[in-house]
Design a protein around this motif. Sequence first.
Motif, mmCIF file in Angstrom:
data_model
loop_
_atom_site.group_PDB
_atom_site.id
_atom_site.type_symbol
_atom_site.label_atom_id
_atom_site.label_comp_id
_atom_site.label_asym_id
_atom_site.label_seq_id
_atom_site.Cartn_x
_atom_site.Cartn_y
_atom_site.Cartn_z
ATOM 1 N N SER A 93 0.845 -1.194 0.000
ATOM 2 C CA SER A 93 0.000 0.000 0.000
ATOM 3 C C SER A 93 0.882 1.247 0.000
ATOM 4 N N GLY A 94 0.484 2.227 -0.794
ATOM 5 C CA GLY A 94 1.247 3.468 -0.878
ATOM 6 C C GLY A 94 2.280 3.488 -1.980
ATOM 7 N N SER A 95 2.444 2.367 -2.679
ATOM 8 C CA SER A 95 3.457 2.313 -3.739
ATOM 9 C C SER A 95 2.994 2.959 -5.041
ATOM 10 N N GLY A 96 1.715 3.287 -5.142
ATOM 11 C CA GLY A 96 1.207 3.947 -6.342
ATOM 12 C C GLY A 96 0.591 2.999 -7.347
ATOM 13 N N LYS A 97 0.148 1.833 -6.879
ATOM 14 C CA LYS A 97 -0.384 0.827 -7.796
ATOM 15 C C LYS A 97 -1.487 1.374 -8.704
ATOM 16 N N THR A 98 -2.467 2.036 -8.118
ATOM 17 C CA THR A 98 -3.608 2.505 -8.912
ATOM 18 C C THR A 98 -3.184 3.536 -9.947
ATOM 19 N N SER A 99 -2.433 4.536 -9.530
ATOM 20 C CA SER A 99 -2.018 5.598 -10.458
ATOM 21 C C SER A 99 -1.155 5.049 -11.584
ATOM 22 N N VAL A 100 -0.212 4.194 -11.239
ATOM 23 C CA VAL A 100 0.670 3.614 -12.253
ATOM 24 C C VAL A 100 -0.127 2.683 -13.156
ATOM 25 N N ALA A 101 -0.986 1.861 -12.576
ATOM 26 C CA ALA A 101 -1.766 0.900 -13.365
ATOM 27 C C ALA A 101 -2.685 1.603 -14.350
ATOM 28 N N GLU A 102 -3.349 2.670 -13.916
ATOM 29 C CA GLU A 102 -4.230 3.415 -14.825
ATOM 30 C C GLU A 102 -3.450 3.965 -16.015
ATOM 31 N N ALA A 103 -2.307 4.574 -15.745
ATOM 32 C CA ALA A 103 -1.493 5.158 -16.820
ATOM 33 C C ALA A 103 -0.912 4.073 -17.720
ATOM 34 N N LEU A 104 -0.464 2.985 -17.126
ATOM 35 C CA LEU A 104 0.116 1.882 -17.899
ATOM 36 C C LEU A 104 -0.947 1.215 -18.775
ATOM 37 N N ALA A 105 -2.139 1.029 -18.224
ATOM 38 C CA ALA A 105 -3.236 0.434 -19.008
ATOM 39 C C ALA A 105 -3.561 1.296 -20.221
ATOM 40 N N ALA A 106 -3.573 2.602 -20.026
ATOM 41 C CA ALA A 106 -3.853 3.509 -21.143
ATOM 42 C C ALA A 106 -2.777 3.387 -22.219
ATOM 43 N N LYS A 107 -1.519 3.315 -21.818
ATOM 44 C CA LYS A 107 -0.420 3.209 -22.783
ATOM 45 C C LYS A 107 -0.439 1.877 -23.533
ATOM 46 N N LEU A 108 -0.846 0.806 -22.835
ATOM 47 C CA LEU A 108 -0.828 -0.526 -23.436
ATOM 48 C C LEU A 108 -2.149 -0.911 -24.094
ATOM 49 N N GLY A 109 -3.161 -0.066 -23.943
ATOM 50 C CA GLY A 109 -4.454 -0.369 -24.526
ATOM 51 C C GLY A 109 -5.167 -1.512 -23.835
ATOM 52 N N LEU A 110 -4.987 -1.615 -22.521
ATOM 53 C CA LEU A 110 -5.606 -2.685 -21.734
ATOM 54 C C LEU A 110 -6.715 -2.136 -20.851
#
Length: 177
Positions: free
Chosen positions: A17-34
């Motif tokens: 918790s606190g590592s930024g999973k949600t923020s990173v995952a949202e941005a990464l999903a957008a970049k990868l089209g997932l």
Amino acid sequence: MSQDRASPFALIVMGVSGSGKTSVAEALAAKLGLDFVEGDVLHPAANVEKMLKGIPLTDEDRMPWLDIIGETMKAKLDRGEGILVSCSALKRSYRDRLRAAAGGKLIFVYLHGSKELLTARMGARKGHFMPLSLLESQLATLEVPTGEPGVVTVDIGDTIEGIVGAALHDLSALGVA
């Protein structure tokens, strides 16, 4: 940059918790089209209640949650679609359970950071059910995925854009990005 639809895969952004999973995952999903699924919303109500009270989850508590995440990934993969999920995935046994559910088509991005940075981030966020007091139990439970197959490790001491860029760079070595 979008995923090759001929070979769908699942990706989990993991860390305490606190590592930024949600923020990173949202941005990464957008970049990868997932499609992105926030793993925390899949927790059974009893788990959320325990965490709100500052009670660490046990393996027994986590198994139904991990199974829901696994079923969610499998359903997408069975439809020929990729998916990105945020999930702490703290232990190797949890990650192996998720790998099995995804039929081996699973890659992890492990977000690594110092205890000091994680504490500062958790102390600054508002409205999350995970209290700062549970960071210690998560760190104690964490089995760092060093040496496991299909894992890239990214340091969280950068901006979201920098973290996502580093993840994409490392994922490209696995033929994903």
